[in-house]
Scaffold this active site. Structure first.
Site, PDB file in Angstrom:
ATOM      1  N   ASN A   9      28.001  26.932  64.382  1.00 27.05           N
ATOM      2  CA  ASN A   9      29.257  27.173  63.667  1.00 27.05           C
ATOM      3  C   ASN A   9      29.063  28.343  62.692  1.00 27.05           C
ATOM      4  OD1 ASN A   9      31.157  26.959  61.448  1.00 27.05           O
ATOM      5  ND2 ASN A   9      31.761  24.975  62.278  1.00 27.05           N
ATOM      6  N   LYS A  12      29.772  27.644  58.936  1.00 28.73           N
ATOM      7  CA  LYS A  12      28.693  26.906  58.255  1.00 28.73           C
ATOM      8  C   LYS A  12      27.512  27.831  57.991  1.00 28.73           C
ATOM      9  CE  LYS A  12      29.299  22.269  60.165  1.00 28.73           C
ATOM     10  NZ  LYS A  12      28.633  21.269  60.996  1.00 28.73           N
ATOM     11  N   ASP A  69      26.203  17.684  59.372  1.00 28.51           N
ATOM     12  CA  ASP A  69      27.321  17.089  60.090  1.00 28.51           C
ATOM     13  C   ASP A  69      28.384  16.817  59.050  1.00 28.51           C
ATOM     14  OD1 ASP A  69      28.116  16.208  62.833  1.00 28.51           O
ATOM     15  OD2 ASP A  69      28.680  14.432  61.698  1.00 28.51           O
ATOM     16  N   SER A  70      29.578  17.289  59.312  1.00 30.35           N
ATOM     17  CA  SER A  70      30.586  17.210  58.274  1.00 30.35           C
ATOM     18  C   SER A  70      31.958  16.984  58.877  1.00 30.35           C
ATOM     19  CB  SER A  70      30.570  18.500  57.450  1.00 30.35           C
ATOM     20  OG  SER A  70      30.537  19.621  58.300  1.00 30.35           O
ATOM     21  N   TYR A 153      39.615  23.051  58.525  1.00 26.91           N
ATOM     22  CA  TYR A 153      40.806  22.460  57.909  1.00 26.91           C
ATOM     23  C   TYR A 153      41.117  23.081  56.536  1.00 26.91           C
ATOM     24  CZ  TYR A 153      40.097  18.913  61.529  1.00 26.91           C
ATOM     25  OH  TYR A 153      39.939  18.264  62.738  1.00 26.91           O
ATOM     26  N   ASP A 154      40.378  24.112  56.133  1.00 26.30           N
ATOM     27  CA  ASP A 154      40.537  24.669  54.785  1.00 26.30           C
ATOM     28  C   ASP A 154      41.972  25.103  54.439  1.00 26.30           C
ATOM     29  OD1 ASP A 154      37.961  24.111  54.114  1.00 26.30           O
ATOM     30  OD2 ASP A 154      37.180  26.126  54.469  1.00 26.30           O
ATOM     31  N   LYS A 174      34.962  27.780  46.492  1.00 26.38           N
ATOM     32  CA  LYS A 174      34.501  26.765  47.454  1.00 26.38           C
ATOM     33  C   LYS A 174      32.974  26.626  47.388  1.00 26.38           C
ATOM     34  CE  LYS A 174      34.543  25.248  52.242  1.00 26.38           C
ATOM     35  NZ  LYS A 174      34.652  25.590  53.665  1.00 26.38           N
TER      36      LYS A 174
HETATM   37  P1  IMP Z   1      30.385  19.429  63.063  1.00 30.95           P
HETATM   38  O1  IMP Z   1      30.067  20.882  63.258  1.00 30.95           O
HETATM   39  O2  IMP Z   1      30.135  18.589  64.255  1.00 30.95           O
HETATM   40  O3  IMP Z   1      29.728  18.895  61.817  1.00 30.95           O
HETATM   41  O4  IMP Z   1      31.955  19.362  62.824  1.00 30.95           O
HETATM   42  C1  IMP Z   1      32.521  19.680  61.605  1.00 30.95           C
HETATM   43  C2  IMP Z   1      34.036  19.629  61.729  1.00 30.95           C
HETATM   44  O5  IMP Z   1      34.580  19.390  60.448  1.00 30.95           O
HETATM   45  C3  IMP Z   1      34.651  20.936  62.219  1.00 30.95           C
HETATM   46  O6  IMP Z   1      35.847  20.678  62.886  1.00 30.95           O
HETATM   47  C4  IMP Z   1      34.967  21.664  60.959  1.00 30.95           C
HETATM   48  O7  IMP Z   1      36.030  22.525  61.127  1.00 30.95           O
HETATM   49  C5  IMP Z   1      35.274  20.525  59.990  1.00 30.95           C
HETATM   50  N1  IMP Z   1      34.711  20.919  58.698  1.00 30.95           N
HETATM   51  C6  IMP Z   1      33.483  20.613  58.190  1.00 30.95           C
HETATM   52  N2  IMP Z   1      33.291  21.221  56.999  1.00 30.95           N
HETATM   53  C7  IMP Z   1      34.402  21.930  56.773  1.00 30.95           C
HETATM   54  C8  IMP Z   1      34.774  22.803  55.716  1.00 30.95           C
HETATM   55  O8  IMP Z   1      34.050  23.085  54.760  1.00 30.95           O
HETATM   56  N3  IMP Z   1      35.999  23.337  55.834  1.00 30.95           N
HETATM   57  C9  IMP Z   1      36.829  23.087  56.879  1.00 30.95           C
HETATM   58  N4  IMP Z   1      36.529  22.318  57.895  1.00 30.95           N
HETATM   59  C10 IMP Z   1      35.310  21.733  57.850  1.00 30.95           C
END
Ligand code: IMP
Length: 201
Positions: A9, A12, A69-70, A153-154, A174
């Site tokens: 990503n 990230k 993971d977020s 989703y920001d 941020k």
């Molecule tokens: P991961 O890469 O599997 O952890 O998925 C993370 C998901 O959460 C993605 O859809 C991201 O767009 C969303 N996400 C995680 N952190 C953020 C952030 O800081 N801003 C906006 N979306 C986020």
């Protein structure tokens, strides 16, 4: 000791590099391709560990792997999308499609804004240890995207104490208040410890 981020990503990677500098290598820099990782744990911490372990196994013992993971959780939607944030609109969905799916769920319920929070779990695997730390950012989601900054989703997330979305606010804000920034703040001393331990070996 090399530091590698187990994520493809770009958003990230940008945020992690602000914290760790260019010393932090991306997965494609060390592996050339992005491995398929099945994230089937029931929570953020479990999924972060799956990612970090998979990449650490590929890279061997001289590397510290960082995995994040977020996602975003909306209590009105029983915590959705939560751990499914990256595929809320379906497998392989884009950030925009996932955001529009969430907007659609709010509009369906006639809700203009409602509480929400981001969670980040950061797993560190390497140098003989496995650790997970967490960070959270609370605020609200709204039913109209505003601004182009950040990612995911920001554009619909307004952090607590602000009246603009993360899509509109300066990215330096941020970087101070985000779920990821808070988790990075906890991960950083652990990484320092691991690197010093490695130097003494
Ligand atoms: P991961 O890469 O599997 O952890 O998925 C993370 C998901 O959460 C993605 O859809 C991201 O767009 C969303 N996400 C995680 N952190 C953020 C952030 O800081 N801003 C906006 N979306 C986020």
């Amino acid at each position: 000791m090399k530091l590698v981020l187990a994520s493809g990503n770009r958003g990230k990677l940008r945020e992690f590099r602000e914290a760790f500098g260019q010393e932090l290598l991306s997965m494609d820099e060390v592996l050339g391709e992005e491995p398929v990782i099945v994230e089937d744990a029931p929570d953020f911490a479990g999924n972060a560990l799956i990612k970090a372990r998979t990449i650490a196994e590929r890279l061997g013992p001289d590397v510290i792997v960082i995995a994040d993971d977020s996602g975003i959780s909306v209590p009105l939607l029983d915590g959705a999308p939560g751990i499914y944030s990256a595929r809320y609109a379906g497998e392989g969905a884009s950030d925009r499609e996932n955001l529009l799916k969430l907007v659609g769920e709010l509009k369906k319920r006639g809700v203009k804004r409602t509480p929400a929070y981001y969670t980040a779990a950061i797993a560190l695997v390497g140098g003989g240890i496995e650790q997970v730390v967490h960070g959270w950012m609370h605020g609200e989601v709204i039913d109209e995207p505003r601004g182009k900054k950040g990612f995911g989703y920001d554009p619909i997330f307004i952090p607590e104490g602000y009246d603009r979305t993360l899509g509109e606010l300066d990215e330096s804000i941020k970087a101070k208040i985000s779920h990821r920034a808070k988790a990075i703040g906890l991960a950083r001393p652990l990484i320092g410890l691991l690197q010093r331990k490695e130097e003494r070996r």
